[in-house]
Design a protein around this motif. Structure first.
Motif, PDB file in Angstrom:
ATOM      1  N   PRO A  57       0.808  -1.228   0.000  1.00  0.00           N
ATOM      2  CA  PRO A  57       0.000   0.000   0.000  1.00  0.00           C
ATOM      3  C   PRO A  57       0.842   1.279   0.000  1.00  0.00           C
ATOM      4  O   PRO A  57       0.331   2.348  -0.330  1.00  0.00           O
ATOM      5  CB  PRO A  57      -0.840  -0.120   1.275  1.00  0.00           C
ATOM      6  CG  PRO A  57      -0.163  -1.125   2.127  1.00  0.00           C
ATOM      7  CD  PRO A  57       0.621  -2.039   1.215  1.00  0.00           C
ATOM      8  N   GLN A  58       2.135   1.143   0.325  1.00  0.00           N
ATOM      9  CA  GLN A  58       2.991   2.334   0.289  1.00  0.00           C
ATOM     10  C   GLN A  58       3.307   2.772  -1.144  1.00  0.00           C
ATOM     11  O   GLN A  58       3.852   3.844  -1.365  1.00  0.00           O
ATOM     12  CB  GLN A  58       4.275   2.087   1.065  1.00  0.00           C
ATOM     13  CG  GLN A  58       3.984   1.840   2.547  1.00  0.00           C
ATOM     14  CD  GLN A  58       5.252   1.721   3.374  1.00  0.00           C
ATOM     15  OE1 GLN A  58       6.130   2.573   3.283  1.00  0.00           O
ATOM     16  NE2 GLN A  58       5.325   0.672   4.160  1.00  0.00           N
ATOM     17  N   GLU A  81      -2.758   6.832   4.844  1.00  0.00           N
ATOM     18  CA  GLU A  81      -1.585   6.895   5.716  1.00  0.00           C
ATOM     19  C   GLU A  81      -0.408   6.132   5.089  1.00  0.00           C
ATOM     20  O   GLU A  81       0.735   6.589   5.095  1.00  0.00           O
ATOM     21  CB  GLU A  81      -1.931   6.316   7.092  1.00  0.00           C
ATOM     22  CG  GLU A  81      -0.820   6.507   8.080  1.00  0.00           C
ATOM     23  CD  GLU A  81      -1.332   6.789   9.474  1.00  0.00           C
ATOM     24  OE1 GLU A  81      -1.765   7.928   9.700  1.00  0.00           O
ATOM     25  OE2 GLU A  81      -1.301   5.874  10.308  1.00  0.00           O
ATOM     26  N   ALA A  82      -0.698   4.958   4.512  1.00  0.00           N
ATOM     27  CA  ALA A  82       0.355   4.180   3.841  1.00  0.00           C
ATOM     28  C   ALA A  82       0.892   4.945   2.631  1.00  0.00           C
ATOM     29  O   ALA A  82       2.104   5.014   2.403  1.00  0.00           O
ATOM     30  CB  ALA A  82      -0.189   2.830   3.404  1.00  0.00           C
ATOM     31  N   MET A  83      -0.005   5.529   1.861  1.00  0.00           N
ATOM     32  CA  MET A  83       0.362   6.258   0.641  1.00  0.00           C
ATOM     33  C   MET A  83       1.291   7.428   0.962  1.00  0.00           C
ATOM     34  O   MET A  83       2.205   7.733   0.210  1.00  0.00           O
ATOM     35  CB  MET A  83      -0.916   6.759  -0.034  1.00  0.00           C
ATOM     36  CG  MET A  83      -0.734   7.486  -1.326  1.00  0.00           C
ATOM     37  SD  MET A  83      -2.314   7.763  -2.159  1.00  0.00           S
ATOM     38  CE  MET A  83      -2.985   9.112  -1.201  1.00  0.00           C
ATOM     39  N   THR A  84       1.057   8.052   2.095  1.00  0.00           N
ATOM     40  CA  THR A  84       1.892   9.194   2.489  1.00  0.00           C
ATOM     41  C   THR A  84       3.022   8.730   3.424  1.00  0.00           C
ATOM     42  O   THR A  84       3.605   9.536   4.136  1.00  0.00           O
ATOM     43  CB  THR A  84       1.043  10.271   3.198  1.00  0.00           C
ATOM     44  OG1 THR A  84       0.368   9.667   4.303  1.00  0.00           O
ATOM     45  CG2 THR A  84       0.006  10.863   2.261  1.00  0.00           C
ATOM     46  N   GLY A  86       3.023   7.015   6.192  1.00  0.00           N
ATOM     47  CA  GLY A  86       2.805   7.359   7.588  1.00  0.00           C
ATOM     48  C   GLY A  86       3.045   8.834   7.852  1.00  0.00           C
ATOM     49  O   GLY A  86       3.418   9.226   8.948  1.00  0.00           O
ATOM     50  N   THR A  87       2.846   9.597   6.806  1.00  0.00           N
ATOM     51  CA  THR A  87       3.032  11.057   6.819  1.00  0.00           C
ATOM     52  C   THR A  87       4.462  11.498   7.193  1.00  0.00           C
ATOM     53  O   THR A  87       4.695  12.614   7.611  1.00  0.00           O
ATOM     54  CB  THR A  87       2.012  11.833   7.695  1.00  0.00           C
ATOM     55  OG1 THR A  87       2.258  11.539   9.062  1.00  0.00           O
ATOM     56  CG2 THR A  87       0.577  11.493   7.334  1.00  0.00           C
ATOM     57  N   THR A  88       5.430  10.574   7.018  1.00  0.00           N
ATOM     58  CA  THR A  88       6.812  10.980   7.309  1.00  0.00           C
ATOM     59  C   THR A  88       7.416  11.722   6.127  1.00  0.00           C
ATOM     60  O   THR A  88       8.171  12.666   6.308  1.00  0.00           O
ATOM     61  CB  THR A  88       7.695   9.755   7.634  1.00  0.00           C
ATOM     62  OG1 THR A  88       7.558   8.818   6.564  1.00  0.00           O
ATOM     63  CG2 THR A  88       7.313   9.124   8.948  1.00  0.00           C
ATOM     64  N   LYS A  89       7.066  11.239   4.884  1.00  0.00           N
ATOM     65  CA  LYS A  89       7.662  11.859   3.688  1.00  0.00           C
ATOM     66  C   LYS A  89       6.935  13.148   3.328  1.00  0.00           C
ATOM     67  O   LYS A  89       7.518  14.151   3.039  1.00  0.00           O
ATOM     68  CB  LYS A  89       7.574  10.894   2.498  1.00  0.00           C
ATOM     69  CG  LYS A  89       8.453   9.672   2.672  1.00  0.00           C
ATOM     70  CD  LYS A  89       9.777   9.831   1.914  1.00  0.00           C
ATOM     71  CE  LYS A  89      10.875   8.922   2.432  1.00  0.00           C
ATOM     72  NZ  LYS A  89      10.539   7.512   2.386  1.00  0.00           N
TER      73      LYS A  89
END
Ligand SMILES: [Zn+2]
Ligand SMILES: [Zn+2]
Length: 252
Positions: A57-58, A81-84, A86-89
């Motif tokens: 999903p990432q 959340e996976a696409m982003t 976990g909002t780290t990037k």
């Protein structure tokens, strides 16, 4: 020359009873191609079944929710959340689009036309994917039959119909096999796929309903099964069975 699109049916169940029993999975549909890695209608199980099928999903670059019913959206948040990552990037998705009927937007090389649906959620929509090389495919989402629905799907090569109910069992806001026949007759795609199957449909036998549509319309029609994969390119090939890695691995 791109290699076309792969459409993975992570779930093929629809409606509250198919959902709460998981008689069929409710994980939605993953669509992967050049510049496109999209999860369509991520109901309960979308995250788990994505990972189980080897679809990270990432890698997603889009999440589409056709309307606000649990069998279509409950896993959307976690997929975003996976696409982003976990909002780290990135803090947030780059774009948020409110899909309204007749509007167009672009993802990669694919033009998306938002189609009209008439359902118990008045904001429900369907999607038509217009690819530059291989023509169009479309997904109706939950809708009842209405005058003019077929015009949204004219000329598509592949039509994914949410057929919740079998022939002779109408239910407001949803499609039966009889309604599907009317749309397929009017649009005459190369292939039709029935998905989002409700409990009555599951018990009646989706293959038999698909056969009925094929007999009435002459259009090759299959009832989707969990894990089924379609290759959409010059030809439209259906692969059933669980293991889909061979086709999907090239994207990873
Ligand atoms: Zn539904
Ligand atoms: Zn619905």
């Amino acid at each position: 020359m791109s290699s076309g699109f792969e459409i993975a049916f992570l779930g093929t169940g629809g409606g509250r009873f198919a959902t709460i029993t998981q008689k069929r999975r409710t994980a939605g549909i993953r669509i992967i191609g050049e510049g496109l890695n999209l999860h369509l209608d991520p109901g309960p199980g979308a995250l788990v079944h994505s990972i189980n099928e080897g679809l990270d999903p990432q890698k997603l670059n889009a999440v589409f929710v056709s309307h606000c019913h649990p069998d279509h959206y409950t896993d959307a948040e976690v997929l975003i959340e996976a696409m982003t990552r976990g909002t780290t990037k990135k803090q947030m998705p780059e774009q948020r689009i409110e899909a309204l009927p007749n509007m167009n937007f672009q993802i990669g090389d694919v033009n998306v036309l938002v189609t009209e649906a008439r359902h118990t959620d008045p904001d429900a929509v369907g999607f038509r994917f217009e690819t530059p090389e291989f023509g169009d495919f479309a997904y109706t989402s939950d809708t009842e039959y209405f005058e003019g629905i077929s015009k949204y799907y004219e000329g598509v090569r592949l039509l994914l119909l949410c057929v919740m109910r079998p022939a002779g069992k109408p239910w407001k806001g949803h499609m039966t096999t009889n309604d599907a026949i009317k749309i397929v007759e009017a649009t005459h795609p190369e292939k039709t796929v029935l998905t989002h199957l409700g409990m009555q449909m599951i018990f009646k036998g989706p293959n038999q309903e698909a056969k009925l549509i094929e007999e009435k319309t002459g259009v090759p029609t299959v009832a989707a099964t969990d894990g089924m994969l379609i290759n959409f390119e010059e030809t439209i090939r259906v692969q059933t069975g669980r293991k889909t890695e061979q086709g999907l691995n090239k994207y990873f």
